[in-house]
Motif scaffolding. Structure first.
Motif, PDB file in Angstrom:
ATOM      1  N   PRO A   1       7.240   8.895   5.879  1.00 47.69           N
ATOM      2  CA  PRO A   1       7.034   8.348   4.534  1.00 47.69           C
ATOM      3  C   PRO A   1       8.272   7.571   4.093  1.00 47.69           C
ATOM      4  O   PRO A   1       9.399   8.036   4.269  1.00 47.69           O
ATOM      5  CB  PRO A   1       6.840   9.597   3.666  1.00 47.69           C
TER       6      PRO A   1
ATOM      7  N   HIS B   1       6.901   3.199  -7.229  1.00 47.80           N
ATOM      8  CA  HIS B   1       7.351   3.717  -5.944  1.00 47.80           C
ATOM      9  C   HIS B   1       8.286   2.699  -5.284  1.00 47.80           C
ATOM     10  O   HIS B   1       7.975   1.510  -5.251  1.00 47.80           O
ATOM     11  CB  HIS B   1       6.168   3.995  -5.020  1.00 47.80           C
TER      12      HIS B   1
ATOM     13  N   SER C   1       0.836  -1.200   0.000  1.00 47.64           N
ATOM     14  CA  SER C   1       0.000   0.000   0.000  1.00 47.64           C
ATOM     15  C   SER C   1       0.874   1.255   0.000  1.00 47.64           C
ATOM     16  O   SER C   1       1.837   1.363   0.767  1.00 47.64           O
ATOM     17  CB  SER C   1      -0.912   0.012   1.224  1.00 47.64           C
ATOM     18  N   LEU C   2       0.518   2.205  -0.831  1.00 49.25           N
ATOM     19  CA  LEU C   2       1.285   3.459  -0.907  1.00 49.25           C
ATOM     20  C   LEU C   2       1.116   4.325   0.326  1.00 49.25           C
ATOM     21  O   LEU C   2       1.848   5.299   0.509  1.00 49.25           O
ATOM     22  CB  LEU C   2       0.868   4.243  -2.165  1.00 49.25           C
ATOM     23  N   SER C   3       0.178   3.985   1.177  1.00 48.78           N
ATOM     24  CA  SER C   3      -0.005   4.719   2.437  1.00 48.78           C
ATOM     25  C   SER C   3       0.853   4.147   3.564  1.00 48.78           C
ATOM     26  O   SER C   3       0.845   4.676   4.675  1.00 48.78           O
ATOM     27  CB  SER C   3      -1.476   4.679   2.857  1.00 48.78           C
ATOM     28  N   SER C   4       1.619   3.101   3.298  1.00 51.27           N
ATOM     29  CA  SER C   4       2.463   2.479   4.325  1.00 51.27           C
ATOM     30  C   SER C   4       3.525   3.465   4.814  1.00 51.27           C
ATOM     31  O   SER C   4       4.130   4.191   4.013  1.00 51.27           O
ATOM     32  CB  SER C   4       3.151   1.231   3.762  1.00 51.27           C
ATOM     33  N   LEU C   5       3.733   3.477   6.117  1.00 51.08           N
ATOM     34  CA  LEU C   5       4.704   4.384   6.728  1.00 51.08           C
ATOM     35  C   LEU C   5       5.862   3.599   7.332  1.00 51.08           C
ATOM     36  O   LEU C   5       5.782   2.387   7.553  1.00 51.08           O
ATOM     37  CB  LEU C   5       4.025   5.219   7.810  1.00 51.08           C
TER      38      LEU C   5
END
Length: 559
Positions: A210, A219, A200-204
């Protein structure tokens, strides 16, 4: 954590095996003669793991804490930033020949090992984003220059390790440039691409930062920054390549490696922090790496940056790394020096070493330090108070293991975040120009720092204070190899702990305050210490009948 008031005074224990034997004897004795026998035996270790010897102490005094085995100390180490250390060719940038030119200086200080911060090619000033793992940064010189440095250091009995950045590369590295070309590229799977792995691109990241960065329509993972893409260690080709890199440098002549960001090989996302598999996979990788290094040099010293709790550090010491930097201890020592208050370092390390020893089968070596390239310099951290800086040094250099100094610490250099201020040019001469002074960065934090040249001539300088403390460790091996145990002192500003190796028992006592202290060493039983072995000041120390007088800001080692 136990409070100071709740601890029994003057306690010391031996190795795990000896403790089991002693416990059995005590249980048997208690049924016949009561608790008195508990004060009749003290168990003290030898430095070899798995061996122990019993040491008789005078009646009324007994150390009884568990003291775990640890590997041999190799001496005092020195972290240096080549760019800032010494310039041999006048271009303003420190270089490898400059380091070679100052080996006699390091030898005079008492240094037995050097840690070179990154020396590989890199587009940044700090070098932690590497573009070629098999070469030397041309700003610093050539492979021939490095070979000369290693040869000259070894002639002086000084070992050299280098920073090896394993977790990531530069975004300008040929591997990454190829990986970014698309899914069919040779090195695509050498890095982690979110779209390829369905991440997921929202993963931190672990700290909520980020960590996924755009490259075209894809990404990639870069935990530290977009300039440092993480390598994918699930790919066996990556693991094989990094083992090959480590072997290359050991074959070249390096005595070991400092392993950057060791815990982040698999700790990349918030979800991985508490995942038990993260620790399992990290441990498995570093054991694989260790095996690869053993194939070249079984004595190679591997030390890792594992900035985390004791429980996280421990598994890295299981047939993998020799040492992990003791970040927790750094804070304890600096806080004590700043606040002029004793700490629980004896019991804290005792507990920590027991765990590390169990994890490593007694082979680990602790690596204490006060500051490094990522933290405020000692002198700045203690409010520019030289007395506090000296007491911090006195505590550090009476700790077990391999203490690490950060270049310039021995002359009281200053520097507070940001990072550039922590890595300013070494101050060699009063004019700030001669004797290889680097000029790539202004030494703006060190306008008042007394130069090396001036301090060498002053017997009371910070340099000569460090030199004296370091010399103690070589005159008395128990300070490096021995275990540590708490010793209770009533005075809030006085810190004491036992250091024991074989038949040698020492008591280290620090007066952290600005006032004279009278210390009753017999408060919890008559002590055997009758001799002042080392003292940090020339006058004002007196020992008689277990009564010790200490002048302000002083350290004494009793035997």
């Amino acid at each position: 954590m136990r409070s100071r008031s709740s601890k029994r005074a003057g306690r010391l224990a031996g190795l795990s095996l000896a403790l089991l034997l002693a416990s059995a004897l005590l249980l048997s004795a208690c049924s016949d003669s009561g608790a008195q026998d508990k004060q009749d035996q003290a168990v003290a270790p030898k430095t070899e793991a798995g061996n122990a010897a019993a040491v008789k102490e005078p009646e009324g005094f007994a150390f009884t804490d568990t003291m775990a085995p640890m590997g041999h100390s190799s001496g005092v180490w020195y972290e240096l930033f080549v760019r800032s250390f010494n310039d041999s060719n006048g271009d303003g940038v420190g270089d490898l020949n400059g380091v070679t030119n100052k080996l006699d200086y390091l030898q005079e200080l008492g240094i037995k090992g050097i840690w070179l911060m990154p020396i590989n090619p890199s587009p940044s000033y700090h070098g932690y984003d590497v573009t070629d793992q098999y070469a030397v940064n041309p700003d610093y010189g050539t492979l021939d220059d490095l070979k000369r440095l290693l040869d000259e250091a070894h002639k002086r009995g000084i070992k050299v390790i280098m920073d090896l950045v394993v977790n990531h590369t530069s975004s300008k590295h040929p591997w990454f440039l190829d990986s970014a070309k698309g899914k069919d590229s040779k090195h695509r799977d050498w890095y982690t691409w979110a779209e390829d792995k369905e991440i997921s691109l929202s993963s931190l990241g672990p700290s909520g930062q980020p960590v996924l960065h755009a490259s075209g329509k894809s990404h990639y993972l870069g935990m530290f920054s977009q300039d440092m893409p993480d390598l994918n260690f699930d790919n066996p080709e990556v693991r094989q390549e990094m083992v090959k890199v480590g072997q290359f440098w050991l074959k070249f002549g390096m005595d070991g490696l400092r392993l950057d960001a060791a815990k982040h090989i698999y700790e990349d996302f918030q979800s991985s922090v508490d995942d038990p598999q993260t620790s399992v996979k990290n441990k498995a990788w570093w054991q694989e790496f260790r095996q690869g290094m053993d194939a070249v040099n079984k004595d190679a010293y591997l030390i890792g940056e594992i900035w985390d709790s004791m429980s996280v550090v421990g598994p890295f010491l299981d047939h993998a790394l020799n040492s992990g930097f003791n970040f927790d201890l750094s804070k304890i020592l600096l806080d004590s020096a700043k606040n002029e208050r004793a700490n629980e370092v004896g019991s804290t390390l005792n507990r920590m070493f027991t765990y590390f020893s169990k994890q490593s089968a007694g082979a680990f070596v602790d690596a204490p330090f006060l500051s490094n390239h990522d933290g405020n310099r000692v002198m700045s951290e203690v409010g520019s108070d030289p007395n506090h800086a000296r007491m911090a040094a006195a505590m550090l250099l009476t700790m077990p293991g391999n203490p690490f100094l950060y270049y310039g610490e021995e002359v009281g250099m200053e520097g507070m975040k940001p990072d550039e201020r922590l890595r300013e040019p070494m101050i060699w001469a009063a004019d700030r120009k001669s004797d290889g002074q680097t000029t790539w960065e202004a030494a703006s934090s060190n306008g008042n720092t007394v130069s090396v040249a001036e301090q060498l001539k002053d017997p009371n300088s910070m340099f000569n204070f460090y030199k004296k403390l370091i010399s103690w460790r070589y005159e008395e091996p128990a300070l490096g190899d021995g275990g540590i145990a708490p010793f209770e002192i009533a005075n809030e500003g006085v810190l004491a702990y036992g250091r024991v190796s074989g038949d040698t028992t020492l008591l280290v006592v620090h007066n952290l305050t600005a006032t004279k202290q009278a210390v009753d060493l017999n408060a919890n039983g008559e002590v055997p210490f009758t001799k002042v072995r080392f003292q940090s000041v020339d006058e004002g120390i007196a020992l008689q009948g277990g009564q010790l007088e200490l002048p302000p800001y002083s350290t004494v080692i009793l035997q």
